[in-house]
Every structure is written in structure tokens, then in C-alpha cells.
Write an enzyme that holds these catalytic residues in place. Structure first.
Site, PDB file in Angstrom:
ATOM      1  CB  ALA A 116       3.757 -12.102   4.499  1.00 13.54           C
ATOM      2  N   GLY A 154       3.123  -8.949   9.634  1.00 16.23           N
ATOM      3  CA  GLY A 154       3.886 -10.008  10.255  1.00 16.23           C
ATOM      4  C   GLY A 154       5.275  -9.487  10.937  1.00 16.23           C
ATOM      5  CD  GLU A 161      -1.885  -8.196   9.228  1.00 15.21           C
ATOM      6  OE1 GLU A 161      -0.719  -8.997   9.619  1.00 15.21           O
ATOM      7  OE2 GLU A 161      -2.433  -7.144   9.623  1.00 15.21           O
ATOM      8  CD  GLU A 168       0.634 -11.076  13.026  1.00 13.74           C
ATOM      9  OE1 GLU A 168      -0.357 -11.794  13.474  1.00 13.74           O
ATOM     10  OE2 GLU A 168       0.944 -11.183  11.857  1.00 13.74           O
TER      11      GLU A 168
END
Length: 258
Positions: A64, A109, A132, A112
């Protein structure tokens, strides 16, 4: 669809290209586009494989854009978290084989989305991490669960709690990826893997993937019962008969995709 996400279909394989330079970060628009794209692909029975790769060589995806979370409210954070979850869970539920071809940084992400795939192929110079916690956040798109499922609690805690980054070689050693490709060859390696599916019944592929993933959350006796049920259901389709007939006749099967 999103300008940062492109899709093309070649025979029975869909190619999803991440193209949001410089770091292929995810946006709310691209996450919604990915989910819509996957829902549409699931209806296309001719597509039995999906490859996610990056347009650039340095970044697979940096996750992100942190600008989105700068001074964000809980409501705004929830919108992004829900979008990440919906997109990547839809990817996990894709009925065919999904492969992430990782050629560079796969962070947050970005890792992920690869974890949501069935198979990960990475190059030696790739960097994989879930950092994160270093910015006061946590992996909210399946990272804590999918990483642990693949590498166990110890390595999941090293990567998530300690912020450890690993390269392609180490990722293979700990079971985070299934194949290490030569530099510049991850996409070709992924495409070569999808070609193996052409010898497999598309009906059997869908049923087998469903059963394998049921084992993540359902008790074994329930999965075993479903295994027998789906086995019997294959006899109602054309491909079971074609597969057996082709084997006995010593010829290649001609699968039906309708």
C-alpha cells in the site's frame, strides 16, 4: 478496471500485470479492479491458470502507498483493509491454479498478494517482507495467517514481529516460495508451470484445489467425505470419461471447457 492493472488471456492462462510505477503500490481502485477481474475470470471455465507479475523488474509490489494512511481515520482505514481482504480472498478462492512471479521487492501487501496465490516463484534478487509493524501497522490482507501456514510460527514471527527481510534463495529454503528461477526468468518459469495443467482435467483441477484448501479450516473427516462426494460428481461430466478413454487408447485427452 484500473490503469494500474492489466489483464490478458493466452489459451487457458490469464496474466495479471501490476503496473503502477515506481513501486507498483496498491490503491483502492486497483484492489477493487482486481476483485472484479477475478470474479469475471472465475466464470470463464476456459481459464485454468492465473499468473500475477509486475511490469517492472525492481518492484513486484511495495504494498500500500503509506500516504493513504497518513492521518487516516479508523473509517478510512477500514475501507482500505476491507478492500485488501476482499481482493486477496477472492484471489485465494480462484478455482484454477494461481502463481505469483516475483522478480523484485514484494513488501507488505505486495507479499500478501503472492501469499494469496497457490504457488510463488521468485528470482534470487527478490526481497520478501512484511514490514508493517515498523510503521505502526500490521498485515491485514491475510499475511499473518497465510505466511504462518507456509513457513510456520517461528519464521512468521521473525518476518512480522522482527521485520526480517529475506531474498529468493532463503525464501525457497524456508518454504515461502515453491521455485527459485534464474534472474529475469520468473514469468517464463510460471508460464511453463501452467502448461503442465493442459494434461489435467479442468474439472479435476477445480475439485482438487477446493479439497486441498478445505483442509485449512475443516476437520479431516469432513474433507474426506467431501473428497468422495466430488469424486462421484466428476462422473456427471464429460472429462472423466474422456480422461479414462484417452489413457486406455494411449492418446492425449481432448478436454471440454464448457
Amino acid at each position: 478496471m484500473s490503469d494500474n492493472l492489466h489483464i490478458s488471456i493466452k489459451e487457458h492462462t490469464a496474466f495479471v500485470t501490476l503496473d503502477n510505477p515506481p513501486a507498483n503500490t496498491w490503491t483502492l481502485e486497483s484492489l477493487k479492479a482486481l476483485q472484479a477481474m477475478l470474479v469475471e475470470l472465475k466464470q470463464n471455465k476456459r481459464v485454468t491458470a492465473l499468473i500475477i507479475h509486475a511490469a517492472s523488474e525492481r518492484f513486484f509490489s511495495a504494498g500500500a502507498d503509506l500516504n493513504v494512511f497518513n492521518n487516516a481515520s479508523e473509517k478510512e482505514a477500514k475501507v482500505m483493509a476491507d478492500a485488501f481482504g476482499a481482493a486477496f480472498e477472492t484471489l485465494t478462492d480462484f478455482s484454477g491454479l494461481s502463481i505469483a512471479a516475483i522478480d523484485g521487492y514484494a513488501m507488505g501487501g505486495g507479499l500478501e498478494v503472492a501469499l494469496a496465490c497457490d504457488i510463488r516463484i521468485a528470482e534470487p534478487q527478490a526481497v520478501l517482507a512484511l514490514p508493517e509493524a515498523s510503521v505502526g501497522l500490521l498485515p491485514c490482507a491475510g499475511g499473518t495467517q497465510n505466511l504462518t501456514l507456509l513457513v510456520g510460527e517461528g519464521w512468521a514471527k521473525r518476518m512480522i514481529l522482527c521485520g526480517e527481510k529475506i531474498d529468493g534463495k532463503q525464501a525457497l529454503e524456508i518454504g515461502l516460495i515453491e521455485q527459485l528461477a534464474n534472474q529475469g526468468q520468473s514469468l517464463q518459469a510460471a508460464e511453463a508451470m501452467t502448461l503442465k495443467l493442459q494434461s489435467q482435467s479442468p474439472d479435476a483441477i477445480r475439485a482438487c484445489k477446493k479439497l486441498i484448501q478445505m483442509g485449512r479450516h475443516a476437520p479431516t473427516h469432513s474433507v474426506l467425505a467431501m473428497e468422495r462426494e466430488l469424486f462421484v460428481q466428476l462422473f456427471s461430466g464429460k472429462n472423466q470419461q474422456e480422461g479414462v478413454a484417452a489413457f486406455l487408447a494411449k492418446r492425449k485427452p481432448q478436454w471440454h471447457y464448457d
